[in-house]
Design a protein around this motif. Sequence first.
Motif, PDB file in Angstrom:
ATOM      1  N   LEU A 110       0.959  -1.035  -0.109  1.00 18.75           N
ATOM      2  CA  LEU A 110       0.096  -0.021  -0.267  1.00 18.75           C
ATOM      3  C   LEU A 110       0.689   1.304   0.105  1.00 18.75           C
ATOM      4  N   ALA A 115      -3.057   5.785   0.889  1.00 18.29           N
ATOM      5  CA  ALA A 115      -3.643   4.854   2.237  1.00 18.29           C
ATOM      6  C   ALA A 115      -5.184   4.960   2.449  1.00 18.29           C
ATOM      7  N   SER A 118      -7.775   2.147   1.550  1.00 15.63           N
ATOM      8  CA  SER A 118      -7.954   1.112   2.184  1.00 15.63           C
ATOM      9  C   SER A 118      -9.382   1.253   3.192  1.00 15.63           C
ATOM     10  N   THR A 119      -9.844   0.206   3.266  1.00 18.92           N
ATOM     11  CA  THR A 119     -11.235   0.262   4.421  1.00 18.92           C
ATOM     12  C   THR A 119     -10.465   0.288   5.851  1.00 18.92           C
ATOM     13  N   VAL A 125      -2.528   0.702   7.909  1.00 15.56           N
ATOM     14  CA  VAL A 125      -1.995   0.033   6.638  1.00 15.56           C
ATOM     15  C   VAL A 125      -0.975   0.891   5.731  1.00 15.56           C
ATOM     16  N   MET A 256      -7.024  -6.954  -0.272  1.00 14.61           N
ATOM     17  CA  MET A 256      -8.132  -6.096  -0.040  1.00 14.61           C
ATOM     18  C   MET A 256      -7.700  -4.948   1.139  1.00 14.61           C
ATOM     19  N   LEU A 257      -6.743  -5.370   1.791  1.00 12.35           N
ATOM     20  CA  LEU A 257      -6.128  -4.298   2.717  1.00 12.35           C
ATOM     21  C   LEU A 257      -5.916  -3.139   1.782  1.00 12.35           C
ATOM     22  N   THR A 258      -5.483  -3.428   0.649  1.00 13.58           N
ATOM     23  CA  THR A 258      -4.904  -2.178   0.049  1.00 13.58           C
ATOM     24  C   THR A 258      -5.793  -1.354  -0.669  1.00 13.58           C
ATOM     25  N   GLY A 259      -6.949  -1.886  -0.949  1.00 12.30           N
ATOM     26  CA  GLY A 259      -8.181  -1.478  -1.671  1.00 12.30           C
ATOM     27  C   GLY A 259      -8.137  -0.991  -2.983  1.00 12.30           C
ATOM     28  N   SER A 260      -7.219  -1.385  -3.502  1.00 12.53           N
ATOM     29  CA  SER A 260      -6.999  -0.888  -5.215  1.00 12.53           C
ATOM     30  C   SER A 260      -6.498  -2.142  -5.904  1.00 12.53           C
TER      31      SER A 260
END
Length: 359
Positions: A110, A115, A118-119, A125, A256-260
Amino acid sequence: MTRKIAVLPGDGIGPEVIAEAVKVLERLRRDFGLKIEMETEPVGGTAYDLHHHPLPVATLRLAEAADAVLLGAVGGVKWDMLPRELRPEKALLGLRSDLKLFANLRPAILYPQLASASTLKPEVVAGLDLLIVRELTGDIYFGEPRGVRTLANGERQGFNTMVYAEHEVERVARVAFDAARKRRKKLCSVEKANVLETSGLWREVVIRVAGDYPDVELSHMYVDNAAMQLVRAPKQFDVIVTGNIFGDILSDEAAMLTGSIGMLPSASLDSANKGMYEPIHGSAPDIAGKGIANPLATILSAGMMLRYTLNEPTLADRIERAVSKVLDQGLRTGDIHTEGTKKVGTAEMGNAVAAALEK
Ligand code: NAD
């Protein structure tokens, strides 16, 4: 020595994002002494349209002869009606098994600049940089016996078998230890040794292999705890090594931690570090042909190819730094765009990365 790269653009946004990765590799060849030659063949639905097969012989031969494969993505509704063995996704399985790619490497990075995508809370993260090494050819997905049987009382029972032979654990452990050596030298082996015999043997073999890597710090974690720690404090991890089913789940969780999804590369390696490199996303039919797809996952996949197969860590670093620089410049494709940044298309993003290699 000139190394050969098989370029397989595939379907949907595949050709669009591959074009940008090729652009970056061409620039490294022109200006930084990278010795490669690239050859392109169709794969997936595009190959089916041309040759009535998602993995034509010429494509497979090119992939076999090459030192590394760079793949875009395959699939699309147009081919969803085909029989299973002719579907585009079948080409991926065919390539993986023909090339004996048993180790799947999925970094979850990430960039601090993203930053907010991310959720999770940014402080949990931001700066995340972990690598999951997942065994790809064994485990409960392939173990025999398997099936659905009818019991004496007439009730049906489904069953699968979790199996790992020592050599299978050893070779994926070596890939993970080698990868950890190129990073922060920490490896966490994830299994369920408190319940499963297969996991007990897994742990034993990993500890044995660790003897050859005294410079890498090894730890062990049960998979349920690992799933929890990934969302609680993911930055504690450097490299995680795990089996096929646990890795399937944990690598998606980590992504999914990174959200992208448009940012994440992957590699699948054989025992000689030959690899197939591809973004983790699919062919994104909803945005195909619009010139708006994020090419960074594919460009970073090319970076992984330089690091793991072509042994060019300096050039791999150069790609990663260039990606970070374009993010610093505020350039964003639609999927990672936020207020105050500049929205750009696929080619503009690729051009910016190629230009940032110089600095
Ligand atoms: P997908 O990854 O293609 O798309 C999911 C969502 O993310 C879509 O909204 C898409 O627009 C977006 N997205 C994906 N990549 C992007 C990028 N680089 N830039 C910007 N946005 C991006 O997953 P899906 O929609 O479930 O699947 C579409 C097709 O891809 C299906 O046919 C599926 O079988 C196939 N698929 C292929 C692979 C592969 O080739 N390795 C992997 C997953 C899915």
